[in-house]
Motif scaffolding. Structure first.
Motif: not given
Ligand SMILES: Cc1ncc(COP(=O)(O)O)c(C=O)c1O
Length: 293
Positions: A197, A183, A212, A199, A180
């Motif tokens: 976000k 990304h 998270n 995952v 995450p």
């Protein structure tokens, strides 16, 4: 340009991972605050470390942990006398621990500020070992991002008092199946103005299987402020790096070998290799022992 690559071997800490640096401060603080019961969420290493330091301090501990955690880590936690509660994944473990702590009867141990203060000693030690002429880059794995932030905070503090002139590029590595922060970095999201976000994680590197990450925004701040970057590596690359470390005499668990995999991948990728061109000295953190599974 020829490079010197240094491995900072964190596998030889008392419970086999860098987590002991944070637990030492965190459990001392829990004692000072009069806690008798602790609760902690973990992907394995944190739980083993908190359980060991709490055993020594005669504190009772409940550990929330994903059910697919390697059995050696579960064994380590239970031998230290902590109560294990298995959960679906780390996100559920984390929410459960926080909920129990809210009852007011438990001290919440884990990736929170006192732990970060202990983990700063990695940054202080690197500065000390390099006689305050720091390497050009430090590469480390990212799960929750607490380690990355702690290393940055240590170096930032040394720079404030003038003991170092510049902070190395901090490079964060995640498993491709749980990335995450990578990304977010690639999308230009800083986690503060726009959230990272979460995952659904899927990787063999269970130690960094955090979908998270609670300190994601801080890790991104550390990366962005130092001109570093974040990249993801496949499970196959992680296993190859683990074998490579083995040939150097260091036995790392997969999550512990992720940063090594990240450096190898970065040097092969023109996008990142350019940023490492000028780097003469690079430190790679090897964060957890292979005997843990
Ligand atoms: C072996 C290992 N490496 C790296 C990490 C990632 O550290 P952080 O969650 O502070 O980013 C962990 C976290 O559990 C770990 O156990």
């Amino acid at each position: 340009m020829n490079k010197e690559i240094w491995f900072k071997n964190e596998t030889t800490n008392p419970t086999g991972s860098f987590k002991d640096r944070g637990s030492s401060v965190e459990i001392t603080k829990a004692l000072e605050l009069g806690a008798t019961r602790l609760v902690c969420a973990t992907t394995g290493n944190m739980g083993a470390s908190v359980a060991a330091y709490s055993a020594r301090a005669k504190l009772s501990v409940k550990i929330f942990i994903p059910s697919d955690t390697p059995r050696h880590k579960l064994m380590q936690i239970s031998v230290h006398g902590a109560k294990i509660i298995k959960t679906k994944d780390y996100t559920t473990a984390s929410a459960s621990a926080e909920r129990l702590a809210k009852t007011g009867y438990y001290y919440l141990a884990g990736d929170y500020p006192y732990r970060g203060e202990g983990q700063k000693s990695i940054g202080f030690e690197i500065a000390d070992q390099f006689h305050f002429k720091l390497p050009d880059a430090i590469v480390m794995p990212i799960g929750n991002g607490t380690l990355m932030w702690a290393v940055y905070k240590a170096l930032h503090e040394l720079s404030i008092v003038g003991l170092i002139q510049r902070i190395p590029k901090l490079i964060g590595v995640q498993a491709a199946g749980c990335a995450p922060i990578v990304h977010a970095f690639e999308a230009g999201i800083d986690g503060i103005h726009e959230p990272i976000k979460p995952v659904k994680p899927r990787t063999i590197a269970s130690a960094i299987e955090v979908g998270n990450p609670i300190d994601g925004p801080k890790a991104l701040t550390a990366i962005n402020r130092t001109g570093g970057f974040a990249l993801a590596v496949s499970d196959r690359e992680i296993l190859a790096a683990r074998n490579l470390l083995g040939r150097e005499g260091i036995y790392a668990e997969s999550g512990g070998a992720a940063a090594t995999a990240g450096l190898i991948a970065a040097m092969k990728n023109p996008k990142f290799a350019k940023q490492l061109n000028e780097a003469k000295e690079i430190v790679v953190l090897v964060t957890g022992h292979g005997l843990k599974g």
